[in-house]
Design a protein around this motif. Structure first.
Motif, PDB file in Angstrom:
ATOM      1  N   ILE A  14       0.861  -1.177   0.000  1.00  0.00           N
ATOM      2  CA  ILE A  14       0.000   0.000   0.000  1.00  0.00           C
ATOM      3  C   ILE A  14       0.903   1.234   0.000  1.00  0.00           C
ATOM      4  N   PHE A  15       0.533   2.234  -0.768  1.00  0.00           N
ATOM      5  CA  PHE A  15       1.329   3.452  -0.889  1.00  0.00           C
ATOM      6  C   PHE A  15       0.447   4.680  -0.678  1.00  0.00           C
ATOM      7  N   PHE A  16       1.069   5.770  -0.244  1.00  0.00           N
ATOM      8  CA  PHE A  16       0.461   7.093  -0.314  1.00  0.00           C
ATOM      9  C   PHE A  16       1.446   7.960  -1.091  1.00  0.00           C
ATOM     10  N   LEU A  17       1.026   8.405  -2.275  1.00  0.00           N
ATOM     11  CA  LEU A  17       1.933   9.062  -3.204  1.00  0.00           C
ATOM     12  C   LEU A  17       1.448  10.463  -3.554  1.00  0.00           C
ATOM     13  N   SER A  18       2.418  11.359  -3.745  1.00  0.00           N
ATOM     14  CA  SER A  18       2.108  12.740  -4.097  1.00  0.00           C
ATOM     15  C   SER A  18       1.832  12.867  -5.592  1.00  0.00           C
ATOM     16  N   SER A  19       0.860  13.692  -5.926  1.00  0.00           N
ATOM     17  CA  SER A  19       0.492  13.874  -7.337  1.00  0.00           C
ATOM     18  C   SER A  19       1.593  14.548  -8.142  1.00  0.00           C
ATOM     19  N   TRP A  53       1.603  13.505   6.788  1.00  0.00           N
ATOM     20  CA  TRP A  53       1.486  14.138   5.480  1.00  0.00           C
ATOM     21  C   TRP A  53       0.573  13.373   4.520  1.00  0.00           C
ATOM     22  N   ILE A  54       0.213  12.136   4.863  1.00  0.00           N
ATOM     23  CA  ILE A  54      -0.646  11.390   3.930  1.00  0.00           C
ATOM     24  C   ILE A  54      -2.036  12.021   3.829  1.00  0.00           C
ATOM     25  N   ASP A  55      -2.361  12.912   4.776  1.00  0.00           N
ATOM     26  CA  ASP A  55      -3.658  13.593   4.727  1.00  0.00           C
ATOM     27  C   ASP A  55      -3.607  14.901   3.954  1.00  0.00           C
ATOM     28  N   PHE A  56      -2.414  15.273   3.449  1.00  0.00           N
ATOM     29  CA  PHE A  56      -2.320  16.475   2.624  1.00  0.00           C
ATOM     30  C   PHE A  56      -3.125  16.266   1.338  1.00  0.00           C
ATOM     31  N   GLY A  57      -3.598  17.348   0.791  1.00  0.00           N
ATOM     32  CA  GLY A  57      -4.471  17.271  -0.369  1.00  0.00           C
ATOM     33  C   GLY A  57      -3.867  16.676  -1.620  1.00  0.00           C
ATOM     34  N   ASP A  58      -2.538  16.774  -1.768  1.00  0.00           N
ATOM     35  CA  ASP A  58      -1.931  16.272  -2.998  1.00  0.00           C
ATOM     36  C   ASP A  58      -1.481  14.820  -2.872  1.00  0.00           C
ATOM     37  N   PHE A  59      -1.813  14.140  -1.777  1.00  0.00           N
ATOM     38  CA  PHE A  59      -1.457  12.735  -1.622  1.00  0.00           C
ATOM     39  C   PHE A  59      -2.692  11.858  -1.825  1.00  0.00           C
ATOM     40  N   ALA A  60      -2.457  10.700  -2.420  1.00  0.00           N
ATOM     41  CA  ALA A  60      -3.546   9.759  -2.682  1.00  0.00           C
ATOM     42  C   ALA A  60      -3.072   8.340  -2.375  1.00  0.00           C
ATOM     43  N   ALA A  61      -4.037   7.474  -2.072  1.00  0.00           N
ATOM     44  CA  ALA A  61      -3.731   6.085  -1.740  1.00  0.00           C
ATOM     45  C   ALA A  61      -3.649   5.245  -3.010  1.00  0.00           C
ATOM     46  N   PHE A  62      -2.636   4.399  -3.056  1.00  0.00           N
ATOM     47  CA  PHE A  62      -2.469   3.429  -4.134  1.00  0.00           C
ATOM     48  C   PHE A  62      -2.200   2.062  -3.494  1.00  0.00           C
ATOM     49  N   ARG A  63      -2.476   1.008  -4.237  1.00  0.00           N
ATOM     50  CA  ARG A  63      -2.084  -0.309  -3.764  1.00  0.00           C
ATOM     51  C   ARG A  63      -1.877  -1.235  -4.961  1.00  0.00           C
ATOM     52  N   MET A  64      -1.080  -2.266  -4.776  1.00  0.00           N
ATOM     53  CA  MET A  64      -0.928  -3.280  -5.813  1.00  0.00           C
ATOM     54  C   MET A  64      -2.175  -4.148  -5.774  1.00  0.00           C
ATOM     55  N   THR A  65      -2.879  -4.199  -6.868  1.00  0.00           N
ATOM     56  CA  THR A  65      -4.156  -4.912  -6.911  1.00  0.00           C
ATOM     57  C   THR A  65      -4.045  -6.270  -7.608  1.00  0.00           C
ATOM     58  N   GLU A  66      -3.055  -6.424  -8.440  1.00  0.00           N
ATOM     59  CA  GLU A  66      -2.848  -7.698  -9.130  1.00  0.00           C
ATOM     60  C   GLU A  66      -1.369  -8.058  -9.063  1.00  0.00           C
ATOM     61  N   LEU A  67      -1.074  -9.279  -8.678  1.00  0.00           N
ATOM     62  CA  LEU A  67       0.306  -9.766  -8.570  1.00  0.00           C
ATOM     63  C   LEU A  67       0.586 -10.708  -9.727  1.00  0.00           C
ATOM     64  N   ARG A  68       1.564 -10.351 -10.549  1.00  0.00           N
ATOM     65  CA  ARG A  68       1.884 -11.142 -11.740  1.00  0.00           C
ATOM     66  C   ARG A  68       3.059 -12.092 -11.530  1.00  0.00           C
ATOM     67  N   LYS A  69       4.048 -11.638 -10.762  1.00  0.00           N
ATOM     68  CA  LYS A  69       5.264 -12.447 -10.594  1.00  0.00           C
ATOM     69  C   LYS A  69       5.929 -12.080  -9.286  1.00  0.00           C
TER      70      LYS A  69
END
Length: 287
Positions: free
Chosen positions: A90-95, A157-173
């Motif tokens: 799970i990630f929180f990444l800046s735009s 800082w994950i609550d700052f407006g320019d951050f959004a949640a991402f996650r790996m949804t499919e595992l290929r290898k």
């Protein structure tokens, strides 16, 4: 009759050569026994090792994405991540970050995670290859936030407006490297179906105690159980339910890691302590 100096030197050289040859033969035989022991020494299955590296890593790793700015080229960035209960990050990444823009353009990515005690090419690491997508459902974002803050307690800082949640949804290898001669491709289904080794969760504390106060005992255990002589130092790298990873230094400066298995699997912190005490007593006096 007194032998000439030349004859005496020749005899001494011959004796030395014979002695050196015998020592070399003994060392070869010892190393063959050592290698045979290591091949059969109990160790965690690769899926468990891979899942454990991911679960107990410090929380920073290399995220590789398809570069939007330079099409066709990979881009890498060190990012914070949190291990989801399902074994996916799970990630929180800046735009404004390049890797965020890359993921919004293409979800294809991989994450390379190193073990907490990583110190070189013979240390463990795992690479997860799959699809990383932005989370949009409020419930999913809230759940991701809870997991992320459990790993990174000061990440306000994950609550700052320019951050959004991402996650790996499919595992290929899943590509796992446990050290030299310890690499394997792990089937994603096997990785996802297993759980991290429970003992590794408190491995660092056990290893630190042994390394600070009982290094001689560890060296004696290596000599007794592994059958390797000339051990000058033994440093425990990690402890799991089936044994220990130990870096040893032999006379002459040779240094390498080896597997020191427990006589039986450990099921609790107390069991780990009891096993080490048992092995220490059995190894007392090993030379």
């Amino acid at each position: 009759r007194i032998a000439s100096p030349r004859a005496s030197r020749s005899a001494m050289a011959a004796a030395a050569a014979e002695s050196g040859g015998a020592a070399a033969d003994a060392e070869r035989e010892a190393m063959q026994r050592f290698m045979a022991h290591q091949k059969t020494a109990a160790k965690l299955p690769y899926p468990v090792q891979a899942r454990s590296v991911f679960a107990y890593a410090p929380g920073y790793a290399v995220l590789s994405t398809l570069c939007k700015a330079d099409e066709g080229y990979p881009a890498g960035a060190v990012v914070g991540f949190a291990p989801g209960a399902d074994g996916l990050p799970i990630f929180f990444l800046s735009s404004i970050s390049g890797h965020t823009q890359d993921l919004l353009a293409s979800s294809k990515a991989s994450l390379t995670v190193t073990a907490g005690n990583f110190d070189g090419a013979d240390s463990a690491r795992v690479n997860l290859l799959g699809d990383v997508r932005k989370l949009t459902e409020p419930a999913d974002v809230a759940a991701a936030r809870e997991v992320y803050l459990a790993k990174h307690k000061d990440a306000y800082w994950i609550d700052f407006g320019d951050f959004a949640a991402f996650r790996m949804t499919e595992l290929r290898k899943v590509r796992f490297v446990g050290g030299f001669a310890g690499a394997a491709d792990v089937a994603p289904a096997d990785y996802l179906a297993t759980a991290p080794d429970a003992v590794l969760a408190y491995s660092a504390g056990v290893a630190s105690h042994m390394n600070d106060d009982h290094r001689d005992s560890t060296a004696a255990m290596v000599r007794h159980y592994v059958g390797l002589s000339g051990i000058e130092d033994a440093h425990i790298m990690s402890v799991d339910s089936l044994g220990m990873q130990v870096r040893v230094k032999r006379a002459g400066g040779e240094s390498f890691k080896l597997r020191l298995p427990f006589p039986r699997p450990a099921e609790s912190r107390k069991d780990v302590k009891d096993l080490i005490v048992e092995m220490t007593r059995a190894s007392a006096g090993a030379s």
